[in-house]
Design an enzyme around this catalytic site. Sequence first.
Site, PDB file in Angstrom:
ATOM      1  CG  ASP A   7      -1.869   1.142   1.285  1.00 29.09           C
ATOM      2  OD1 ASP A   7      -2.263   1.634   0.211  1.00 29.09           O
ATOM      3  OD2 ASP A   7      -2.230   1.567   2.401  1.00 29.09           O
ATOM      4  CD  GLU A  70      -4.683   1.595  -3.020  1.00 31.06           C
ATOM      5  OE1 GLU A  70      -5.680   2.318  -3.198  1.00 31.06           O
ATOM      6  OE2 GLU A  70      -4.222   1.352  -1.898  1.00 31.06           O
ATOM      7  CG  ASP A 143      -0.813   2.909   6.275  1.00 29.19           C
ATOM      8  OD1 ASP A 143      -1.215   3.607   5.335  1.00 29.19           O
ATOM      9  OD2 ASP A 143      -0.677   3.324   7.438  1.00 29.19           O
TER      10      ASP A 143
END
Length: 170
Positions: A7, A70, A143
């Site tokens: 992430d 991501e 996260d």
Amino acid sequence: MFVLGIDPGLTRCGFGLVEGSFAGVESFRAVRAGVVETNPKSPVEERLGQLLIELRLLMEETKPDAVVVERVFYQRNARTAIPVAQASGVAVALAGAIDLPVRQFTAQEVKLAVTGYGAADKTQVQGMVARLCGLMEVPKPNDAADALALAITYFMMVRTEQRYPLKNPA
């Protein structure tokens, strides 16, 4: 199979290593999760360099079979999107440089894969991560939970692609 989810973020970059398979039953194990943090007062090039070094060490140590990052999706704030895109670029380039397959998914794709609902909120996604991995509580920080969700998405997407291959329209 081990998949490392990332992430991306310049101040806090979440990571999560998930063990899973493409067999019939959805079974996932969260092997490791956490964040790489950089000092927001340091110059960007130092922070990106630190991120590169720490992600390289993480990849060398965990030896994932694939990496998922991501996909940066610009919404409202370019000021936050740019550092996220820089961190994403570091992760994607690093994985590519060490010959790891890389996939990228948007937040909406992750929500759909993990919860079955593309407009799920973060708490729903994180709750499903805990449930799918058999954890007693949601991984912290957020996260790290988001990175685990990215890794789980890889398994879900590849499984779907294997079941329903795209036909070449030629």
